[in-house]
Design a protein around this motif. Structure first.
Motif, PDB file in Angstrom:
ATOM      1  N   PHE A  15       0.837  -1.190   0.000  1.00 60.95           N
ATOM      2  CA  PHE A  15       0.000   0.000   0.000  1.00 60.95           C
ATOM      3  C   PHE A  15       0.875   1.244   0.000  1.00 60.95           C
ATOM      4  CE2 PHE A  15      -2.901  -3.211   1.462  1.00 60.95           C
ATOM      5  CZ  PHE A  15      -4.078  -2.867   0.844  1.00 60.95           C
ATOM      6  N   SER A  60      -5.006   5.217   1.317  1.00 61.80           N
ATOM      7  CA  SER A  60      -3.939   4.266   1.013  1.00 61.80           C
ATOM      8  C   SER A  60      -4.425   3.426  -0.158  1.00 61.80           C
ATOM      9  CB  SER A  60      -3.627   3.383   2.225  1.00 61.80           C
ATOM     10  OG  SER A  60      -4.744   2.584   2.576  1.00 61.80           O
ATOM     11  N   GLU A  91       0.719   5.838  -0.556  1.00 62.41           N
ATOM     12  CA  GLU A  91      -0.135   7.026  -0.444  1.00 62.41           C
ATOM     13  C   GLU A  91      -0.817   7.287  -1.778  1.00 62.41           C
ATOM     14  OE1 GLU A  91       1.695  10.518   1.121  1.00 62.41           O
ATOM     15  OE2 GLU A  91       2.975   9.345   2.449  1.00 62.41           O
ATOM     16  N   ASP A  92      -2.001   7.847  -1.709  1.00 64.54           N
ATOM     17  CA  ASP A  92      -2.783   8.123  -2.914  1.00 64.54           C
ATOM     18  C   ASP A  92      -1.996   8.915  -3.956  1.00 64.54           C
ATOM     19  OD1 ASP A  92      -2.841  10.583  -1.533  1.00 64.54           O
ATOM     20  OD2 ASP A  92      -4.912  10.315  -0.923  1.00 64.54           O
TER      21      ASP A  92
END
Length: 170
Positions: A39, A90, A41-42
């Motif tokens: 995962f 995430s 960060e966007d």
């Protein structure tokens, strides 16, 4: 564990918490079996400038939506100046599925002591988890919320909105 062993682990960059940071094994099969889920960060997920700018525009619209309704809803009472700080998700690097999204807010109230002129400040933050359906992708979220009023638009695979996620939080 002996001191010498600790030194070896630290030299290799390993710690007792390393297991907690290990990638989660997800669905999919590779040469070794399961493919690790990682995962990120966007903002690190997007591959093109257009995707990145669309995400920033969505966050701007969410902030504007919140500012437009704040005074009549969440910004009454002690914390009358709540501000949107960030909407953050995430994202599974491989599939684009969202792990979680939180909308973070800050607020305060102040009072002036008339005798001294000193200002007393009471500050607070809120982290509001978004009510996303399991398996929602970042692309589906962006598509669903691309209209003029994203805060009140139903989220993918659910009838809930981001507004609904704020009701119990703020």
């Amino acid at each position: 564990m002996r001191v010498c062993s600790w030194w070896v682990l630290l030299t290799w960059g390993v710690s007792l918490s390393a297991g907690a940071a290990s990638p989660v094994m997800g669905e999919g099969v590779g040469a070794e079996g399961l493919v690790p889920r990682v995962f990120i960060e966007d903002v690190s997920y997007f591959q093109t400038d257009d995707e990145f700018h669309a995400w920033l525009e969505l966050r701007r619209k969410l902030k504007q939506d919140f500012d437009d309704i704040c005074g009549d809803t969440f910004c009454e009472g002690d914390y009358s100046n709540i501000e949107s700080i960030i909407f953050r998700c995430s994202v599974d690097q491989g599939s684009g599925r969202i792990g979680q999204c939180y909308w973070v807010f800050g607020g305060s109230y102040e009072s002036v002591d008339p005798a001294t002129g000193k200002i007393a400040v009471e500050a607070r933050t809120w982290a509001c988890k978004s009510p996303l359906a399991r398996g929602t992708t970042i692309q589906a979220l962006m598509k669903a919320l691309e209209g003029p009023n994203p805060m009140n638009t139903p989220l993918p695979k659910t009838r809930k909105t981001l507004y609904d996620g704020l009701i119990d939080c703020l």
